[in-house]
Design a protein around this motif. Structure first.
Motif, PDB file in Angstrom:
ATOM      1  N   ALA A  24      29.655  11.929  48.698  1.00 42.49           N
ATOM      2  CA  ALA A  24      30.602  12.744  47.928  1.00 42.49           C
ATOM      3  C   ALA A  24      30.018  14.122  47.628  1.00 42.49           C
ATOM      4  CB  ALA A  24      30.969  12.025  46.630  1.00 42.49           C
ATOM      5  N   LEU A  25      28.742  14.179  47.211  1.00 43.57           N
ATOM      6  CA  LEU A  25      28.107  15.454  46.907  1.00 43.57           C
ATOM      7  C   LEU A  25      27.996  16.320  48.165  1.00 43.57           C
ATOM      8  CD1 LEU A  25      25.265  14.339  44.451  1.00 43.57           C
ATOM      9  CD2 LEU A  25      27.413  15.499  43.884  1.00 43.57           C
ATOM     10  N   THR A  26      27.666  15.668  49.277  1.00 45.42           N
ATOM     11  CA  THR A  26      27.574  16.414  50.537  1.00 45.42           C
ATOM     12  C   THR A  26      28.924  16.995  50.917  1.00 45.42           C
ATOM     13  OG1 THR A  26      25.792  14.958  51.287  1.00 45.42           O
ATOM     14  CG2 THR A  26      26.923  16.247  52.965  1.00 45.42           C
ATOM     15  N   TRP A  27      29.963  16.204  50.701  1.00 43.27           N
ATOM     16  CA  TRP A  27      31.329  16.661  51.023  1.00 43.27           C
ATOM     17  C   TRP A  27      31.685  17.899  50.181  1.00 43.27           C
ATOM     18  CZ3 TRP A  27      35.909  15.906  47.871  1.00 43.27           C
ATOM     19  CH2 TRP A  27      37.090  16.280  48.522  1.00 43.27           C
ATOM     20  N   VAL A  28      31.423  17.814  48.868  1.00 36.71           N
ATOM     21  CA  VAL A  28      31.710  18.954  47.979  1.00 36.71           C
ATOM     22  C   VAL A  28      30.870  20.168  48.376  1.00 36.71           C
ATOM     23  CG1 VAL A  28      31.580  19.791  45.603  1.00 36.71           C
ATOM     24  CG2 VAL A  28      32.415  17.480  46.061  1.00 36.71           C
ATOM     25  N   PHE A  29      29.581  19.931  48.645  1.00 37.58           N
ATOM     26  CA  PHE A  29      28.683  21.029  49.016  1.00 37.58           C
ATOM     27  C   PHE A  29      29.157  21.732  50.285  1.00 37.58           C
ATOM     28  CE2 PHE A  29      25.005  22.357  51.566  1.00 37.58           C
ATOM     29  CZ  PHE A  29      24.489  23.350  50.741  1.00 37.58           C
ATOM     30  N   LEU A  30      29.590  20.935  51.273  1.00 39.57           N
ATOM     31  CA  LEU A  30      30.036  21.524  52.535  1.00 39.57           C
ATOM     32  C   LEU A  30      31.346  22.289  52.374  1.00 39.57           C
ATOM     33  CD1 LEU A  30      29.138  18.611  54.972  1.00 39.57           C
ATOM     34  CD2 LEU A  30      28.024  20.850  54.814  1.00 39.57           C
ATOM     35  N   LEU A  31      32.212  21.786  51.508  1.00 37.51           N
ATOM     36  CA  LEU A  31      33.445  22.535  51.241  1.00 37.51           C
ATOM     37  C   LEU A  31      33.131  23.907  50.643  1.00 37.51           C
ATOM     38  CD1 LEU A  31      35.855  19.792  49.789  1.00 37.51           C
ATOM     39  CD2 LEU A  31      35.976  20.897  52.038  1.00 37.51           C
ATOM     40  N   VAL A  32      32.165  23.931  49.718  1.00 35.33           N
ATOM     41  CA  VAL A  32      31.751  25.199  49.114  1.00 35.33           C
ATOM     42  C   VAL A  32      31.131  26.113  50.164  1.00 35.33           C
ATOM     43  CG1 VAL A  32      30.203  26.259  47.433  1.00 35.33           C
ATOM     44  CG2 VAL A  32      31.471  24.191  46.828  1.00 35.33           C
ATOM     45  N   MET A  33      30.293  25.529  51.029  1.00 35.21           N
ATOM     46  CA  MET A  33      29.633  26.311  52.075  1.00 35.21           C
ATOM     47  C   MET A  33      30.653  26.915  53.038  1.00 35.21           C
ATOM     48  SD  MET A  33      26.402  26.394  51.567  1.00 35.21           S
ATOM     49  CE  MET A  33      25.767  26.872  53.170  1.00 35.21           C
ATOM     50  N   ALA A  34      31.706  26.168  53.322  1.00 35.73           N
ATOM     51  CA  ALA A  34      32.743  26.683  54.230  1.00 35.73           C
ATOM     52  C   ALA A  34      33.438  27.904  53.634  1.00 35.73           C
ATOM     53  CB  ALA A  34      33.753  25.587  54.544  1.00 35.73           C
ATOM     54  N   LYS A  35      33.597  27.945  52.309  1.00 35.49           N
ATOM     55  CA  LYS A  35      34.211  29.086  51.654  1.00 35.49           C
ATOM     56  C   LYS A  35      33.248  30.263  51.584  1.00 35.49           C
ATOM     57  CE  LYS A  35      38.183  27.174  50.630  1.00 35.49           C
ATOM     58  NZ  LYS A  35      39.454  27.732  51.201  1.00 35.49           N
ATOM     59  N   VAL A  36      31.953  29.941  51.365  1.00 35.52           N
ATOM     60  CA  VAL A  36      30.958  30.999  51.232  1.00 35.52           C
ATOM     61  C   VAL A  36      30.651  31.648  52.572  1.00 35.52           C
ATOM     62  CG1 VAL A  36      28.564  31.523  50.562  1.00 35.52           C
ATOM     63  CG2 VAL A  36      29.961  29.958  49.171  1.00 35.52           C
ATOM     64  N   PHE A  37      30.596  30.853  53.619  1.00 38.38           N
ATOM     65  CA  PHE A  37      30.289  31.366  54.960  1.00 38.38           C
ATOM     66  C   PHE A  37      31.465  31.058  55.895  1.00 38.38           C
ATOM     67  CE2 PHE A  37      26.250  30.111  52.984  1.00 38.38           C
ATOM     68  CZ  PHE A  37      25.575  31.331  53.007  1.00 38.38           C
ATOM     69  N   PRO A  38      32.548  31.803  55.763  1.00 43.42           N
ATOM     70  CA  PRO A  38      33.735  31.509  56.580  1.00 43.42           C
ATOM     71  C   PRO A  38      33.489  31.675  58.065  1.00 43.42           C
ATOM     72  CG  PRO A  38      33.986  33.587  55.394  1.00 43.42           C
ATOM     73  CD  PRO A  38      32.767  32.938  54.839  1.00 43.42           C
ATOM     74  N   GLU A  39      32.516  32.562  58.427  1.00 42.40           N
ATOM     75  CA  GLU A  39      32.245  32.744  59.848  1.00 42.40           C
ATOM     76  C   GLU A  39      31.579  31.527  60.476  1.00 42.40           C
ATOM     77  OE1 GLU A  39      28.748  34.176  57.489  1.00 42.40           O
ATOM     78  OE2 GLU A  39      30.922  34.364  57.367  1.00 42.40           O
ATOM     79  N   GLN A  40      30.975  30.659  59.637  1.00 45.33           N
ATOM     80  CA  GLN A  40      30.330  29.445  60.137  1.00 45.33           C
ATOM     81  C   GLN A  40      31.165  28.191  59.884  1.00 45.33           C
ATOM     82  OE1 GLN A  40      27.467  29.660  61.786  1.00 45.33           O
ATOM     83  NE2 GLN A  40      27.284  31.891  61.392  1.00 45.33           N
ATOM     84  N   SER A  41      32.404  28.424  59.470  1.00 36.98           N
ATOM     85  CA  SER A  41      33.224  27.276  59.047  1.00 36.98           C
ATOM     86  C   SER A  41      33.535  26.305  60.177  1.00 36.98           C
ATOM     87  CB  SER A  41      34.529  27.786  58.429  1.00 36.98           C
ATOM     88  OG  SER A  41      35.286  28.523  59.393  1.00 36.98           O
ATOM     89  N   TRP A  42      33.486  26.778  61.439  1.00 34.18           N
ATOM     90  CA  TRP A  42      33.852  25.882  62.543  1.00 34.18           C
ATOM     91  C   TRP A  42      32.910  24.692  62.654  1.00 34.18           C
ATOM     92  CZ3 TRP A  42      30.582  24.889  66.635  1.00 34.18           C
ATOM     93  CH2 TRP A  42      29.453  25.721  66.747  1.00 34.18           C
ATOM     94  N   TRP A  43      31.581  24.933  62.484  1.00 32.71           N
ATOM     95  CA  TRP A  43      30.649  23.798  62.574  1.00 32.71           C
ATOM     96  C   TRP A  43      30.480  23.102  61.219  1.00 32.71           C
ATOM     97  CZ3 TRP A  43      26.256  23.736  59.637  1.00 32.71           C
ATOM     98  CH2 TRP A  43      25.786  24.963  59.147  1.00 32.71           C
ATOM     99  N   ILE A  44      30.725  23.886  60.103  1.00 36.08           N
ATOM    100  CA  ILE A  44      30.641  23.249  58.774  1.00 36.08           C
ATOM    101  C   ILE A  44      31.769  22.234  58.612  1.00 36.08           C
ATOM    102  CG2 ILE A  44      30.844  23.666  56.298  1.00 36.08           C
ATOM    103  CD1 ILE A  44      29.473  26.337  56.702  1.00 36.08           C
ATOM    104  N   HIS A  45      32.942  22.522  59.182  1.00 36.64           N
ATOM    105  CA  HIS A  45      34.063  21.579  59.089  1.00 36.64           C
ATOM    106  C   HIS A  45      33.771  20.278  59.846  1.00 36.64           C
ATOM    107  CE1 HIS A  45      37.019  23.706  56.754  1.00 36.64           C
ATOM    108  NE2 HIS A  45      36.862  24.828  57.470  1.00 36.64           N
ATOM    109  N   ILE A  46      32.948  20.403  60.885  1.00 35.83           N
ATOM    110  CA  ILE A  46      32.538  19.160  61.582  1.00 35.83           C
ATOM    111  C   ILE A  46      31.754  18.272  60.620  1.00 35.83           C
ATOM    112  CG2 ILE A  46      31.134  18.224  63.440  1.00 35.83           C
ATOM    113  CD1 ILE A  46      31.789  20.718  65.073  1.00 35.83           C
ATOM    114  N   LEU A  47      30.832  18.903  59.884  1.00 38.28           N
ATOM    115  CA  LEU A  47      30.036  18.142  58.906  1.00 38.28           C
ATOM    116  C   LEU A  47      30.887  17.664  57.731  1.00 38.28           C
ATOM    117  CD1 LEU A  47      26.789  20.331  58.848  1.00 38.28           C
ATOM    118  CD2 LEU A  47      27.241  18.251  60.160  1.00 38.28           C
TER     119      LEU A  47
END
Length: 432
Positions: A24-47
């Motif tokens: 759950a924490l990883t899921w929340v963290f990755l959602l935040v990371m996708a917003k912070v680094f939108p240019e890297q969202s394609w591989w962050i969404h995989i995670l």
């Protein structure tokens, strides 16, 4: 039954909760990371997809494990079809009890299973080997030494004597002992036990006459007096004829001839007499049978005989108790030797083992057929009587550790499946 969770269960539950929280924490963290680094969202969404799948897998397995034992929704109103499939084990306690009882009957107590199991097992051989082990037969003997004197003290020799006397007297009163005597006599004659007894008796008698000539003459003198011919015998001594000694010598000569000749006329006469007596006793209307039963009844009606039996039993109980309490008890040693001998006979005698195995197998099959339903009922009743909370805690302590590790597996497997699906989706978007 213990209500405290075992250390293994606590550890497995802890790992499962940690895995779910981490997903759950990883899921929340990755959602935040996708917003912070939108240019890297394609591989962050995989995670993110991997973390979501792991979290979903962990939650689904948590729900599946929990509803086995309790209602995870508590007092929250939920649809009936969901509520009916929570607390599965407590709700189905009666069915579980019946199923367990039937399982025991079909797999352990049915006559067919018992017969099949015992057919491949030499029970009497195992029993014989167990009895021949000095450690085992000594343990049995020591147990008898400890228990039997306490039984005598608790019950009392007089009560034991009264019990044995009353039951034996009643049995004898209602038993025509002529048939029993005939069967015993037949067994003796068919196995030639009487010849061994006669041979031994004649040998003892011969030795006694040779070693005690004076006592033999005294008995002869008394016999001659009882027959009323003592004066005649004494008068013949004036003519140099010692009737007393000649009687002893003649008797000794006949004993020696009977000892030397198994086909002696007297032996044959004894054999014929025993055969005739056996046939007469087999007929309840014969004079011998009537006389024997009348004598038996007369003895049982005699207070002197009954008092003698009661007193003899008390004396025997006292002697047995006193002997068993000795460190070097003769009865205990004889009992141990008898147990040892029984074990050796079972090991060495195939015919006896076969017969004993047949009887034990038949008895086991009969008991399984008669009492299997009662055993099933007993098991079912005991399970019905269990407190549901304690039963749940007991089952959870036994298998809950593995169930909670399934929750961990759900998180891990779900994460891998989500990761795989995310990669496939990314590849699909990349090429299409």
């Amino acid at each position: 039954m213990s209500s405290n969770p075992s250390s293994g269960l606590q550890k497995s539950r802890f790992f499962a909760n940690v895995a779910l929280i981490m997903a759950a924490l990883t899921w929340v963290f990755l959602l935040v990371m996708a917003k912070v680094f939108p240019e890297q969202s394609w591989w962050i969404h995989i995670l993110v997809l991997s973390a979501e799948a792991g979290m979903v897998g962990g939650l689904a397995d948590w729900y599946a494990v929990t509803v086995l034992f309790r209602n995870p929704f508590g007092h929250i109103p939920i649809p009936k079809f969901l509520k009916d499939h929570t607390e599965i084990i407590p709700r189905n306690k009666a069915r579980i009890a019946e199923s367990m009882g039937r399982f025991v009957q079909e797999n352990f107590l049915s006559p067919q299973i018992v017969e099949k199991s015992l057919a491949s097992t030499d029970l009497s051989m195992a029993l014989g080997k167990w009895l021949t082990n000095p450690k085992n037969n000594t343990q049995i003997t020591e147990m008898v030494q400890q228990i039997l004197p306490k039984v005598f003290e608790f019950v009392g020799q007089q009560q034991i004597a009264n019990f044995i006397q009353n039951n034996s007297v009643q049995w004898l009163r209602h038993t025509q002992i002529n048939q029993l005597s005939s069967q015993m006599l037949r067994a003796v004659l068919e196995n030639d036990f009487h010849q061994d007894v006669l041979q031994r008796g004649l040998d003892v008698l011969h030795q006694w006459i040779v070693q005690h000539p004076e006592k033999a003459q005294q008995l002869t003198r008394k016999l001659l007096k009882e027959l009323g011919v003592w004066k005649f015998a004494k008068g013949m001594s004036w003519f140099g004829i010692d009737v007393q000694q000649r009687t002893v010598d003649s008797f000794l000569e006949k004993v020696e001839s009977m000892l030397a000749d198994p086909e002696h006329l007297y032996r044959q006469q004894i054999e014929e007499f025993a055969q005739q007596l056996m046939l007469q006793l087999a007929d309840s209307n014969s004079a011998a049978s009537i006389q024997l039963n009348q004598t038996k009844n007369a003895l049982l009606d005699s207070d002197a005989v009954l008092n003698f039996i009661r007193g003899a039993i008390v004396i025997i109980c006292d002697v047995i108790k006193a002997d068993l309490q000795k460190p070097d008890s003769g009865i205990a040693e004889n009992l141990r030797a008898a147990i040892q001998q029984i074990g050796e006979n079972l090991v060495e005698n195939q015919a006896v083992r076969d017969l004993l195995n047949l009887r034990m197998t038949g008895l086991a099959i009969q008991m399984s057929d008669q009492y299997s339903e009662k055993v099933i009922l007993f098991i079912s009743e005991r399970i019905h009587e269990w407190d549901s909370t304690e039963m749940i805690n007991k089952i959870e302590n036994e298998v809950g550790g593995d169930l909670h590790m399934i929750r961990v597996n759900g998180v891990v497997v779900g994460a891998f499946i989500g990761l795989s699906l995310g990669i496939i989706r990314a590849l699909f978007d990349w090429f299409i």
